[in-house]
Design a protein around this motif. Structure first.
Motif, PDB file in Angstrom:
ATOM      1  N   LEU A  49      43.869  85.312  87.029  1.00 33.03           N
ATOM      2  CA  LEU A  49      43.731  84.120  86.193  1.00 33.03           C
ATOM      3  C   LEU A  49      43.938  82.840  87.007  1.00 33.03           C
ATOM      4  O   LEU A  49      44.851  82.769  87.838  1.00 33.03           O
ATOM      5  N   ALA A  50      43.103  81.858  86.782  1.00 34.11           N
ATOM      6  CA  ALA A  50      43.240  80.521  87.394  1.00 34.11           C
ATOM      7  C   ALA A  50      43.449  80.622  88.905  1.00 34.11           C
ATOM      8  O   ALA A  50      42.551  81.007  89.632  1.00 34.11           O
ATOM      9  N   ASN A  51      44.640  80.314  89.395  1.00 35.92           N
ATOM     10  CA  ASN A  51      44.934  80.361  90.828  1.00 35.92           C
ATOM     11  C   ASN A  51      46.420  80.692  90.983  1.00 35.92           C
ATOM     12  O   ASN A  51      47.168  80.664  90.005  1.00 35.92           O
ATOM     13  N   PRO A  52      46.846  81.039  92.200  1.00 34.00           N
ATOM     14  CA  PRO A  52      48.237  81.514  92.347  1.00 34.00           C
ATOM     15  C   PRO A  52      49.278  80.527  91.822  1.00 34.00           C
ATOM     16  O   PRO A  52      50.262  80.937  91.192  1.00 34.00           O
ATOM     17  N   GLN A  53      49.070  79.243  92.063  1.00 33.69           N
ATOM     18  CA  GLN A  53      50.068  78.255  91.632  1.00 33.69           C
ATOM     19  C   GLN A  53      50.210  78.230  90.114  1.00 33.69           C
ATOM     20  O   GLN A  53      51.322  78.130  89.585  1.00 33.69           O
ATOM     21  N   VAL A  54      49.093  78.294  89.415  1.00 31.98           N
ATOM     22  CA  VAL A  54      49.142  78.274  87.955  1.00 31.98           C
ATOM     23  C   VAL A  54      49.732  79.586  87.429  1.00 31.98           C
ATOM     24  O   VAL A  54      50.511  79.602  86.473  1.00 31.98           O
ATOM     25  N   ARG A  55      49.405  80.697  88.067  1.00 29.83           N
ATOM     26  CA  ARG A  55      49.973  81.988  87.631  1.00 29.83           C
ATOM     27  C   ARG A  55      51.488  82.014  87.797  1.00 29.83           C
ATOM     28  O   ARG A  55      52.184  82.717  87.077  1.00 29.83           O
ATOM     29  N   ASN A  56      51.992  81.245  88.785  1.00 27.36           N
ATOM     30  CA  ASN A  56      53.439  81.210  89.020  1.00 27.36           C
ATOM     31  C   ASN A  56      54.176  80.274  88.076  1.00 27.36           C
ATOM     32  O   ASN A  56      55.399  80.169  88.135  1.00 27.36           O
ATOM     33  N   GLN A  57      53.453  79.534  87.264  1.00 21.21           N
ATOM     34  CA  GLN A  57      54.116  78.593  86.378  1.00 21.21           C
ATOM     35  C   GLN A  57      53.667  78.731  84.931  1.00 21.21           C
ATOM     36  O   GLN A  57      54.474  78.616  84.006  1.00 21.21           O
ATOM     37  N   GLY A  58      52.384  78.962  84.729  1.00 19.79           N
ATOM     38  CA  GLY A  58      51.864  79.092  83.369  1.00 19.79           C
ATOM     39  C   GLY A  58      52.336  80.383  82.727  1.00 19.79           C
ATOM     40  O   GLY A  58      52.515  81.393  83.402  1.00 19.79           O
ATOM     41  N   THR A  59      52.547  80.342  81.417  1.00 18.31           N
ATOM     42  CA  THR A  59      53.041  81.517  80.703  1.00 18.31           C
ATOM     43  C   THR A  59      51.961  82.085  79.793  1.00 18.31           C
ATOM     44  O   THR A  59      51.062  81.366  79.352  1.00 18.31           O
ATOM     45  N   ILE A  60      52.096  83.360  79.483  1.00 17.02           N
ATOM     46  CA  ILE A  60      51.105  84.001  78.619  1.00 17.02           C
ATOM     47  C   ILE A  60      51.170  83.409  77.208  1.00 17.02           C
ATOM     48  O   ILE A  60      50.138  83.167  76.575  1.00 17.02           O
ATOM     49  N   GLY A  61      52.377  83.123  76.740  1.00 12.80           N
ATOM     50  CA  GLY A  61      52.508  82.551  75.400  1.00 12.80           C
ATOM     51  C   GLY A  61      51.955  81.136  75.335  1.00 12.80           C
ATOM     52  O   GLY A  61      51.257  80.761  74.390  1.00 12.80           O
ATOM     53  N   GLY A  62      52.257  80.351  76.362  1.00 14.00           N
ATOM     54  CA  GLY A  62      51.733  78.990  76.417  1.00 14.00           C
ATOM     55  C   GLY A  62      50.218  78.988  76.452  1.00 14.00           C
ATOM     56  O   GLY A  62      49.561  78.190  75.774  1.00 14.00           O
ATOM     57  N   ASN A  63      49.669  79.910  77.213  1.00 15.17           N
ATOM     58  CA  ASN A  63      48.216  80.026  77.297  1.00 15.17           C
ATOM     59  C   ASN A  63      47.605  80.302  75.925  1.00 15.17           C
ATOM     60  O   ASN A  63      46.640  79.646  75.522  1.00 15.17           O
ATOM     61  N   LEU A  64      48.184  81.254  75.198  1.00 18.48           N
ATOM     62  CA  LEU A  64      47.617  81.609  73.888  1.00 18.48           C
ATOM     63  C   LEU A  64      47.771  80.466  72.892  1.00 18.48           C
ATOM     64  O   LEU A  64      46.864  80.187  72.110  1.00 18.48           O
ATOM     65  N   CYS A  65      48.916  79.803  72.913  1.00 18.44           N
ATOM     66  CA  CYS A  65      49.164  78.742  71.929  1.00 18.44           C
ATOM     67  C   CYS A  65      48.326  77.503  72.197  1.00 18.44           C
ATOM     68  O   CYS A  65      47.964  76.783  71.273  1.00 18.44           O
ATOM     69  N   TYR A  66      48.011  77.243  73.468  1.00 17.97           N
ATOM     70  CA  TYR A  66      47.194  76.076  73.792  1.00 17.97           C
ATOM     71  C   TYR A  66      45.767  76.287  73.280  1.00 17.97           C
ATOM     72  O   TYR A  66      45.093  75.359  72.876  1.00 17.97           O
ATOM     73  N   ALA A  67      45.321  77.561  73.328  1.00 15.07           N
ATOM     74  CA  ALA A  67      44.044  77.970  72.735  1.00 15.07           C
ATOM     75  C   ALA A  67      42.829  77.235  73.306  1.00 15.07           C
ATOM     76  O   ALA A  67      41.861  76.955  72.609  1.00 15.07           O
ATOM     77  N   ASP A  68      42.902  76.938  74.598  1.00 13.59           N
ATOM     78  CA  ASP A  68      41.725  76.442  75.309  1.00 13.59           C
ATOM     79  C   ASP A  68      40.737  77.605  75.416  1.00 13.59           C
ATOM     80  O   ASP A  68      41.121  78.687  75.860  1.00 13.59           O
ATOM     81  N   PRO A  69      39.483  77.429  75.028  1.00 11.12           N
ATOM     82  CA  PRO A  69      38.551  78.563  75.106  1.00 11.12           C
ATOM     83  C   PRO A  69      38.310  79.039  76.546  1.00 11.12           C
ATOM     84  O   PRO A  69      38.058  80.228  76.756  1.00 11.12           O
ATOM     85  N   ALA A  70      38.357  78.114  77.527  1.00  9.71           N
ATOM     86  CA  ALA A  70      37.972  78.463  78.893  1.00  9.71           C
ATOM     87  C   ALA A  70      39.110  79.153  79.627  1.00  9.71           C
ATOM     88  O   ALA A  70      39.654  78.641  80.607  1.00  9.71           O
ATOM     89  N   THR A  71      39.476  80.330  79.143  1.00  8.55           N
ATOM     90  CA  THR A  71      40.587  81.048  79.754  1.00  8.55           C
ATOM     91  C   THR A  71      40.388  82.543  79.569  1.00  8.55           C
ATOM     92  O   THR A  71      39.444  82.982  78.914  1.00  8.55           O
ATOM     93  N   ASP A  72      41.286  83.346  80.150  1.00  2.00           N
ATOM     94  CA  ASP A  72      41.092  84.786  80.198  1.00  2.00           C
ATOM     95  C   ASP A  72      41.828  85.618  79.146  1.00  2.00           C
ATOM     96  O   ASP A  72      41.257  86.578  78.628  1.00  2.00           O
ATOM     97  N   PRO A  73      43.108  85.344  78.857  1.00  2.00           N
ATOM     98  CA  PRO A  73      43.878  86.327  78.076  1.00  2.00           C
ATOM     99  C   PRO A  73      43.343  86.700  76.683  1.00  2.00           C
ATOM    100  O   PRO A  73      43.395  87.883  76.330  1.00  2.00           O
ATOM    101  N   PRO A  74      42.825  85.766  75.861  1.00  2.92           N
ATOM    102  CA  PRO A  74      42.510  86.178  74.487  1.00  2.92           C
ATOM    103  C   PRO A  74      41.546  87.367  74.373  1.00  2.92           C
ATOM    104  O   PRO A  74      41.833  88.338  73.655  1.00  2.92           O
ATOM    105  N   SER A  75      40.417  87.323  75.075  1.00  4.75           N
ATOM    106  CA  SER A  75      39.447  88.417  74.928  1.00  4.75           C
ATOM    107  C   SER A  75      40.044  89.733  75.407  1.00  4.75           C
ATOM    108  O   SER A  75      39.885  90.783  74.772  1.00  4.75           O
ATOM    109  N   CYS A  76      40.768  89.678  76.516  1.00  2.00           N
ATOM    110  CA  CYS A  76      41.382  90.886  77.075  1.00  2.00           C
ATOM    111  C   CYS A  76      42.391  91.481  76.098  1.00  2.00           C
ATOM    112  O   CYS A  76      42.387  92.682  75.825  1.00  2.00           O
ATOM    113  N   LEU A  77      43.225  90.626  75.525  1.00  3.39           N
ATOM    114  CA  LEU A  77      44.271  91.104  74.613  1.00  3.39           C
ATOM    115  C   LEU A  77      43.680  91.620  73.301  1.00  3.39           C
ATOM    116  O   LEU A  77      44.165  92.597  72.730  1.00  3.39           O
ATOM    117  N   ILE A  78      42.611  90.993  72.815  1.00  2.00           N
ATOM    118  CA  ILE A  78      41.976  91.489  71.594  1.00  2.00           C
ATOM    119  C   ILE A  78      41.420  92.900  71.832  1.00  2.00           C
ATOM    120  O   ILE A  78      41.618  93.804  71.020  1.00  2.00           O
TER     121      ILE A  78
END
Lengths: 292, 158
Positions: free
Chosen positions: A100-129
Motif C-alpha cells: 500500500l502507498a509507500n513505506p513511509q505511509v505504511r509506517n504511519q497510516g493505520t488500517i482504521g484511519g484508512n477505512l474511516c477516511y474512505a478515500d476511494p483511491a486506496t487498497d484495503p476496502p476491496s480486499c477486506l470485502i
C-alpha cells in the motif's frame, strides 16, 4: 493549517465522550497521513482533533484459529503486513498491506484511519470485502458490528454515526480450501494511489470456484462486489475465455470515477484488464497467452 | 490553541520542548531544533525529502505533528553520520553517484537505512520498492540503487 485543540484521551470511553461532546467539530486522529493533508489544505478544519495515540489496546493484532483475526483500528499498514499471523494465515491481506502507498505511509497510516477516511483511491476496502471482513464500531450506546461491505457508503463517507469510533476489523478463520488474490494497478511505479484494484476469493472445489467474491475498488466511488460476474464464475472452470468474458461483464457493470487521474473509459479498460489477469492467475494460466 | 510539552530523543540526545499542537514535525526539526538536514520538498507526502526515522521506522515528517512524536526516538540525517565519520550509506552514495543536487539525499539515506536494518541483503527490486516513497529528479535512481546494493554487499560479504 487552522488552529485546533489537540485532545489525547487515555481510554476509549474518554475518546467516545469527547466525540459525543464536540460532534461535528471533532475529528478522530489516528496516523494523520490523510487527515493532516486535508487539514493543511483546509478541506477540513476541525476545532477539536481527538488523537487516539494513547489507546495502545487498539494497536493489537490477535489471531485464534476458532475466531479468526482481529486487527485493532490503530494497527499501521506495516504492522498488518509484518504480523506473523497475518503472513501465515492471511497472505492476501499481508500482501495488500505491504504494498500500500509507500513505506513511509505504511509506517504511519493505520488500517482504521484508512477505512474511516474512505478515500476511494486506496487498497484495503476491496480486499477486506472479498475476505468477508467485519468492522466493530464503538459508540455512546455500546458496540455494533457491520460487514465491511456496508461500512463505506459513498465518496469519503462511512456508516459511522456522530460520536462513533471504529475500533476493530475482524476476519473469519482461514479455510484451507479458500484461496484469494489481490492486485492493484498503478499508472507508474512511483504512483502511490491505485487507479483500479481487484480482489478475488473463492472456495476451490477440485479446480472449480464456488462462493466467489470478486470486488473492484479505486476505479469506483465505493468498492463494489461484482455479483453478475460472481454468479457467472460459480461452478465454472476458469479458462482464458471464461476470464475474458467475466472481465468484460465487470467492465460493463461498473460506473467508474472519471477524473484527472483517469477518465471513465480508461478506468473501464484497466478494470477489464486486471480482472482478466487476476482470474487467469488464480487458475494458473498465463494471461499473455490470449490476445484481448 | 494550546501548546503541548513534548519530550523525545533526537539523534541520541534528549529534547524537551513546548510546541504548538499544529506544528508539523518537519518544521519542528528544522526551525526549532535547527536540524536543517531534513528537507521540506512537496510538503504533501509525495516526495519523501522530509523522511526521518521514528522508533526506527521511516516516516514523512511533513505528514506528522510534532505533538505525535512525544516519547519517541528520532533519527535525522544529522544522526546518521558526521563529517569525518560518515555512515556507510553516505560513503556509498558518494562513490556510486547516488546524488547530484543532494536535496533528496537525506530522505533517501533514511529510507535506505530503514530497509537495511530489516533486510540486510535486499534484491534490487526490494531496494526500489523500499525507496518508492522518495523522489529524485537528478540521478535517474540507478546510482542510488547501486549505492544501497553496494553497502548491503560489503557488509554482507557477498
Amino acid at each position: 493549517m487552522r488552529e485546533f485543540e489537540f485532545l489525547e484521551p487515555q481510554t476509549l470511553t474518554e475518546a467516545l465522550a469527547m466525540m459525543s461532546e464536540y460532534e461535528d467539530d471533532a475529528c478522530v486522529y489516528a496516523g494523520g497521513t490523510a487527515l493532516l493533508l486535508a487539514m493543511r489544505q483546509r478541506m477540513l478544519s476541525p476545532g477539536f482533533v481527538v488523537s487516539l495515540g494513547k489507546l495502545d489496546e487498539l494497536r493489537e493484532i490477535t489471531f485464534n484459529p476458532a475466531e479468526g483475526l482481529r486487527i485493532g483500528a490503530l494497527a499501521r499498514h506495516s504492522d498488518v503486513a509484518r504480523a506473523p499471523d497475518v503472513q501465515a494465515h492471511y497472505p492476501m491481506l499481508a500482501g495488500m498491506a505491504g504494498g500500500l502507498a509507500n513505506p513511509q505511509v505504511r509506517n504511519q497510516g493505520t488500517i482504521g484511519g484508512n477505512l474511516c477516511y474512505a478515500d476511494p483511491a486506496t487498497d484495503p476496502p476491496s480486499c477486506l470485502i472479498a475476505m468477508d471482513a467485519e468492522v466493530t464500531i464503538a459508540g455512546p450506546g455500546g458496540e455494533r458490528r457491520l460487514p465491511m461491505r456496508e461500512f463505506v457508503v459513498d465518496f469519503f463517507t462511512t456508516a459511522l454515526e456522530p460520536g462513533e469510533i471504529l475500533t476493530h476489523i475482524t476476519l473469519p478463520p482461514p479455510r484451507p480450501d479458500r484461496t484469494g488474490l489481490y492486485r492493484r494497478h498503478l499508472r507508474t511505479p512511483a504512483e502511490h494511489r491505485p487507479v483500479a484494484n481487484v480482489a478475488l476469493t473463492f472456495r476451490d472445489v477440485n479446480g472449480v470456484p464456488e462462493d466467489v467474491r470478486l470486488v473492484i475498488g479505486a476505479a469506483v466511488p465505493v468498492a463494489q462486489s461484482m455479483t453478475r460476474a460472481e454468479d457467472f464464475l460459480t461452478a465454472r472452470a476458469i479458462t482464458l475465455d471464461v476470464a475474458a468474458e467475466a472481465a468484460a461483464m465487470v467492465a460493463e457493470d461498473i460506473d467508474p470515477i472519471s477524473d484527472g487521474r483517469g477518465e471513465e473509459a480508461f478506468r473501464r479498460q484497466v478494470v477489464r484488464a486486471i480482472t482478466r489477469r487476476i482470474l487467469a492467475e488464480a487458475a494458473g494460466l498465463n494471461w499473455k497467452d490470449a490476445a484481448a | 490553541m494550546s501548546g503541548k510539552r513534548i519530550s523525545l530523543i533526537v539523534n541520541g540526545e534528549s529534547v524537551k520542548a513546548e510546541v504548538l499542537v499544529n506544528r508539523l514535525l518537519s518544521d519542528f526539526l528544522r526551525d526549532d531544533l535547527a536540524l536543517t538536514g531534513t528537507k521540506r520538498g512537496c510538503e504533501t507526502g509525495v516526495c519523501g525529502a522530509c523522511s526521518v526515522l521514528v522508533d526506527g521506522d521511516v516516516v514523512k515528517s511533513c505528514l506528522s505533528l510534532a505533538a505525535q512524536v512525544d516519547g519517541k526516538t528520532l533519527t535525522t540525517v544529522e544522526g546518521l553520520g558526521r563529517i569525518g565519520d560518515l555512515h556507510p550509506l553516505q560513503e556509498s552514495f558518494m562513490a556510486h553517484g547516488g546524488l547530484q543536487c543532494g536535496y533528496c539525499t537525506p530522505g533517501f539515506l533514511l529510507a535506505a537505512a530503514d530497509l537495511l536494518s530489516r533486510n540486510p541483503d535486499p534484491q534490487d527490486a526490494e531496494i526500489r520498492e523500499a525507496l518508492s516513497g522518495n523522489l529524485c529528479r537528478c540521478t535517474g535512481y540507478q546510482g542510488i540503487v547501486d549505492a544501497v546494493r553496494n553497502v548491503a554487499e560489503s557488509t554482507h560479504g557477498n
